[in-house]
Design a protein around this motif. Structure first.
Motif, mmCIF file in Angstrom:
data_model
loop_
_atom_site.group_PDB
_atom_site.id
_atom_site.type_symbol
_atom_site.label_atom_id
_atom_site.label_comp_id
_atom_site.label_asym_id
_atom_site.label_seq_id
_atom_site.Cartn_x
_atom_site.Cartn_y
_atom_site.Cartn_z
ATOM 1 N N LYS A 24 -51.800 64.482 -51.521
ATOM 2 C CA LYS A 24 -51.515 65.830 -52.028
ATOM 3 C C LYS A 24 -50.987 65.773 -53.456
ATOM 4 C CE LYS A 24 -50.500 68.789 -48.070
ATOM 5 N NZ LYS A 24 -49.435 69.537 -47.383
ATOM 6 N N GLN A 25 -50.088 64.830 -53.707
ATOM 7 C CA GLN A 25 -49.541 64.679 -55.057
ATOM 8 C C GLN A 25 -50.643 64.282 -56.046
ATOM 9 O OE1 GLN A 25 -46.381 61.837 -54.587
ATOM 10 N NE2 GLN A 25 -44.981 63.328 -53.643
ATOM 11 N N ALA A 26 -51.533 63.406 -55.602
ATOM 12 C CA ALA A 26 -52.648 63.004 -56.472
ATOM 13 C C ALA A 26 -53.548 64.205 -56.774
ATOM 14 C CB ALA A 26 -53.449 61.883 -55.818
ATOM 15 N N LEU A 30 -59.639 71.149 -69.644
ATOM 16 C CA LEU A 30 -60.226 72.441 -69.993
ATOM 17 C C LEU A 30 -59.683 72.946 -71.335
ATOM 18 C CD1 LEU A 30 -62.139 74.694 -69.183
ATOM 19 C CD2 LEU A 30 -60.267 75.727 -67.887
ATOM 20 N N LEU A 31 -58.394 72.748 -71.565
ATOM 21 C CA LEU A 31 -57.819 73.117 -72.868
ATOM 22 C C LEU A 31 -58.462 72.304 -73.988
ATOM 23 C CD1 LEU A 31 -54.002 73.423 -72.012
ATOM 24 C CD2 LEU A 31 -55.572 75.286 -72.597
ATOM 25 N N TYR A 57 -64.056 66.596 -68.781
ATOM 26 C CA TYR A 57 -63.767 67.715 -67.883
ATOM 27 C C TYR A 57 -64.574 67.579 -66.587
ATOM 28 C CZ TYR A 57 -63.679 72.503 -66.101
ATOM 29 O OH TYR A 57 -63.553 73.612 -65.305
ATOM 30 N N GLU A 58 -65.847 67.283 -66.710
ATOM 31 C CA GLU A 58 -66.696 67.133 -65.522
ATOM 32 C C GLU A 58 -66.224 65.968 -64.643
ATOM 33 O OE1 GLU A 58 -70.544 66.806 -67.351
ATOM 34 O OE2 GLU A 58 -70.839 68.976 -67.367
ATOM 35 N N GLN A 111 -54.244 65.764 -60.369
ATOM 36 C CA GLN A 111 -55.619 65.905 -60.863
ATOM 37 C C GLN A 111 -55.892 67.338 -61.285
ATOM 38 O OE1 GLN A 111 -57.419 63.341 -61.511
ATOM 39 N NE2 GLN A 111 -59.102 64.557 -62.320
ATOM 40 N N GLU A 112 -55.329 68.305 -60.589
ATOM 41 C CA GLU A 112 -55.490 69.706 -60.991
ATOM 42 C C GLU A 112 -54.868 69.948 -62.365
ATOM 43 O OE1 GLU A 112 -53.818 71.608 -57.537
ATOM 44 O OE2 GLU A 112 -55.789 71.816 -56.580
ATOM 45 N N LYS A 113 -53.733 69.296 -62.625
ATOM 46 C CA LYS A 113 -53.110 69.397 -63.952
ATOM 47 C C LYS A 113 -54.000 68.728 -65.002
ATOM 48 C CE LYS A 113 -48.395 69.646 -62.209
ATOM 49 N NZ LYS A 113 -47.116 68.959 -62.055
#
Length: 147
Positions: A77-79, A91-92, A32-33, A83-85
């Motif tokens: 932007k797509q990357a 996190l899950l 996660y980090e 990465q946010e996904k």
């Protein structure tokens, strides 16, 4: 064999499971980090590229180069979105690992309590035996002295 001795391997297995769950939790936290750091790097790189594009655009640039900049910015932007996904998934995974570790920890503590109760019960029984033996010795001593 005493109950506590028979129960000890079960407690040891629970401790091993808790340790493995803690290691898994640590790995999930690290993942996660790393995902957070990668997102930060991508955003920083994107911002730097936008700044460079703005500076170069003020002085003028060929249209082909402007198109390349825009395409590259779109890929960045797509990357960032990807990465946010990845962060959401990490996190899950972290939450699942944490919940599993808590359950293993709870089980381990519960078994520790049972083992402690067995040991305490065995100690009480042993103390009673010793007291009975001491009482028998004491009751025999006066009989031996009078003979």
């Amino acid at each position: 064999m005493k109950k506590s001795k028979r129960f000890t391997p079960i407690v040891d297995l629970a401790h091993d499971a808790e340790r493995k769950a803690a290691e898994s939790l640590g790995a999930s936290l690290k993942k996660y980090e790393q995902a957070i750091n990668r997102l930060s790097d991508l955003k920083q790189y994107h911002n730097e590229y936008v700044r460079q594009f703005s500076l170069v655009g003020k002085t003028g640039m060929p249209s082909a180069k402007a198109v390349d900049y825009r395409l590259f910015l779109e890929k960045l932007k797509q990357a960032i979105e990807q990465q946010e996904k990845s962060i959401e998934q990490a996190l899950l995974d972290l939450d699942r690992s944490k919940a599993f570790w808590f359950s293993q920890r709870g089980r381990s503590k519960a078994l520790d309590n049972v083992l402690a109760r067995y040991v305490a019960d065995e100690r009480k029984i042993q103390e009673k035996r010793e007291q009975i033996e001491q009482d028998e010795r004491n009751s025999r001593e006066p009989a031996n002295k009078t003979s």
